[in-house]
Scaffold this motif. Structure first.
Motif, PDB file in Angstrom:
ATOM      1  N   LEU A 160       0.881  -1.195  -0.051  1.00  0.00           N
ATOM      2  CA  LEU A 160      -0.068  -0.055   0.034  1.00  0.00           C
ATOM      3  C   LEU A 160       0.935   1.153   0.017  1.00  0.00           C
ATOM      4  O   LEU A 160       2.181   1.079   0.163  1.00  0.00           O
ATOM      5  CB  LEU A 160      -0.828  -0.134   1.196  1.00  0.00           C
ATOM      6  N   GLY A 161       0.198   2.435   0.093  1.00  0.00           N
ATOM      7  CA  GLY A 161       0.991   3.695  -0.049  1.00  0.00           C
ATOM      8  C   GLY A 161       1.041   3.824   1.315  1.00  0.00           C
ATOM      9  O   GLY A 161       0.912   5.199   1.892  1.00  0.00           O
ATOM     10  N   LEU A 162       1.581   3.137   2.189  1.00  0.00           N
ATOM     11  CA  LEU A 162       1.920   3.527   3.801  1.00  0.00           C
ATOM     12  C   LEU A 162       3.355   3.673   3.756  1.00  0.00           C
ATOM     13  O   LEU A 162       4.404   3.114   3.664  1.00  0.00           O
ATOM     14  CB  LEU A 162       1.609   1.954   4.260  1.00  0.00           C
ATOM     15  N   MET A 165       3.994   4.831   9.558  1.00  0.00           N
ATOM     16  CA  MET A 165       2.967   3.889   9.630  1.00  0.00           C
ATOM     17  C   MET A 165       1.577   4.533   9.281  1.00  0.00           C
ATOM     18  O   MET A 165       0.492   3.977   9.739  1.00  0.00           O
ATOM     19  CB  MET A 165       3.009   2.922  10.714  1.00  0.00           C
ATOM     20  N   THR A 166       1.742   5.593   8.669  1.00  0.00           N
ATOM     21  CA  THR A 166       0.434   6.197   7.944  1.00  0.00           C
ATOM     22  C   THR A 166       0.176   6.259   6.459  1.00  0.00           C
ATOM     23  O   THR A 166       1.390   6.213   5.824  1.00  0.00           O
ATOM     24  CB  THR A 166       0.366   7.713   8.688  1.00  0.00           C
ATOM     25  N   MET A 167      -0.957   6.423   6.000  1.00  0.00           N
ATOM     26  CA  MET A 167      -1.169   6.324   4.732  1.00  0.00           C
ATOM     27  C   MET A 167      -0.735   7.827   4.012  1.00  0.00           C
ATOM     28  O   MET A 167      -1.137   8.744   4.745  1.00  0.00           O
ATOM     29  CB  MET A 167      -2.633   6.131   4.337  1.00  0.00           C
ATOM     30  N   THR A 207       3.639   3.181  -2.759  1.00  0.00           N
ATOM     31  CA  THR A 207       3.601   1.496  -2.946  1.00  0.00           C
ATOM     32  C   THR A 207       4.952   0.968  -3.673  1.00  0.00           C
ATOM     33  O   THR A 207       5.312   0.169  -3.478  1.00  0.00           O
ATOM     34  CB  THR A 207       2.299   1.498  -3.776  1.00  0.00           C
ATOM     35  N   PHE A 208       5.127   1.773  -4.846  1.00  0.00           N
ATOM     36  CA  PHE A 208       6.442   1.157  -5.797  1.00  0.00           C
ATOM     37  C   PHE A 208       7.665   1.409  -4.611  1.00  0.00           C
ATOM     38  O   PHE A 208       8.468   0.675  -4.798  1.00  0.00           O
ATOM     39  CB  PHE A 208       6.658   2.244  -6.965  1.00  0.00           C
ATOM     40  N   LYS A 209       7.833   2.563  -3.805  1.00  0.00           N
ATOM     41  CA  LYS A 209       8.886   2.457  -3.037  1.00  0.00           C
ATOM     42  C   LYS A 209       8.821   1.530  -2.046  1.00  0.00           C
ATOM     43  O   LYS A 209      10.016   0.928  -1.751  1.00  0.00           O
ATOM     44  CB  LYS A 209       8.930   3.830  -2.124  1.00  0.00           C
ATOM     45  N   ASN A 210       7.687   1.169  -1.338  1.00  0.00           N
ATOM     46  CA  ASN A 210       7.722  -0.222  -0.740  1.00  0.00           C
ATOM     47  C   ASN A 210       8.148  -1.529  -1.219  1.00  0.00           C
ATOM     48  O   ASN A 210       8.660  -2.369  -0.776  1.00  0.00           O
ATOM     49  CB  ASN A 210       6.409  -0.321   0.038  1.00  0.00           C
ATOM     50  N   PRO A 218      -7.423  -2.140   2.608  1.00  0.00           N
ATOM     51  CA  PRO A 218      -6.889  -1.707   4.091  1.00  0.00           C
ATOM     52  C   PRO A 218      -6.425  -0.314   4.389  1.00  0.00           C
ATOM     53  O   PRO A 218      -5.740   0.229   3.361  1.00  0.00           O
ATOM     54  CB  PRO A 218      -5.761  -2.529   4.281  1.00  0.00           C
ATOM     55  N   LYS A 219      -6.700   0.268   5.576  1.00  0.00           N
ATOM     56  CA  LYS A 219      -6.361   1.441   5.868  1.00  0.00           C
ATOM     57  C   LYS A 219      -7.012   2.558   4.926  1.00  0.00           C
ATOM     58  O   LYS A 219      -6.320   3.658   4.745  1.00  0.00           O
ATOM     59  CB  LYS A 219      -4.820   1.839   6.075  1.00  0.00           C
ATOM     60  N   ASN A 220      -7.965   2.234   4.263  1.00  0.00           N
ATOM     61  CA  ASN A 220      -8.590   3.114   3.220  1.00  0.00           C
ATOM     62  C   ASN A 220      -7.751   3.656   2.037  1.00  0.00           C
ATOM     63  O   ASN A 220      -7.902   4.893   1.673  1.00  0.00           O
ATOM     64  CB  ASN A 220      -9.326   4.522   3.884  1.00  0.00           C
ATOM     65  N   GLY A 221      -6.884   2.680   1.809  1.00  0.00           N
ATOM     66  CA  GLY A 221      -5.668   3.014   0.548  1.00  0.00           C
ATOM     67  C   GLY A 221      -6.584   3.197  -0.565  1.00  0.00           C
ATOM     68  O   GLY A 221      -7.720   2.500  -1.006  1.00  0.00           O
ATOM     69  N   LEU A 222      -6.002   3.755  -1.455  1.00  0.00           N
ATOM     70  CA  LEU A 222      -6.358   4.051  -2.908  1.00  0.00           C
ATOM     71  C   LEU A 222      -6.122   3.046  -3.968  1.00  0.00           C
ATOM     72  O   LEU A 222      -6.747   2.713  -4.913  1.00  0.00           O
ATOM     73  CB  LEU A 222      -6.360   5.446  -3.583  1.00  0.00           C
TER      74      LEU A 222
END
Length: 100
Positions: A9-11, A16-18, A29-32, A87-91
């Motif tokens: 996700l974009g977390l 630990m926040t979106m 997301t790509f960095k993760n 999850p976590k209201n990700g887009l």
């Protein structure tokens, strides 16, 4: 000979926040994904399949531009699926299959 990466996700892993907004979440997301791949001594050129989950399929064109920037000439197989919620209201969420 495959490694299956769970959806990312974009977390922001530091807070630990979106992160805010589709573009920022896609980049995060790509960095993760790249961070997970690095722990496996792999990179995006080792990805052979991705599945993208979007809560709004109208975002496909914008995500596609960012996706192309990260993969360049490498073109892994891809599926994009619209989902009601992440999850976590990700887009956006992206999972990968990587060659071992």
């Amino acid at each position: 000979g495959f490694i299956f990466l769970s959806g990312q996700l974009g977390l922001d892993p530091q807070t630990m926040t979106m992160v805010e907004g589709l573009e920022a979440q896609t980049h995060q997301t790509f960095k993760n994904i790249k961070a997970v791949l690095a722990t496996l001594n792999k990179d995006l050129t080792d990805v052979i399949k991705t599945t993208i989950f979007l809560i709004n399929m109208d975002d496909f064109a914008q995500v596609n531009i960012i996706y192309a920037d990260y993969f360049g000439d490498h073109r892994p197989a891809r599926s994009t699926i619209a989902v009601k919620q992440l999850p976590k209201n990700g887009l956006i969420e992206i999972e990968c299959v990587v060659k071992e």
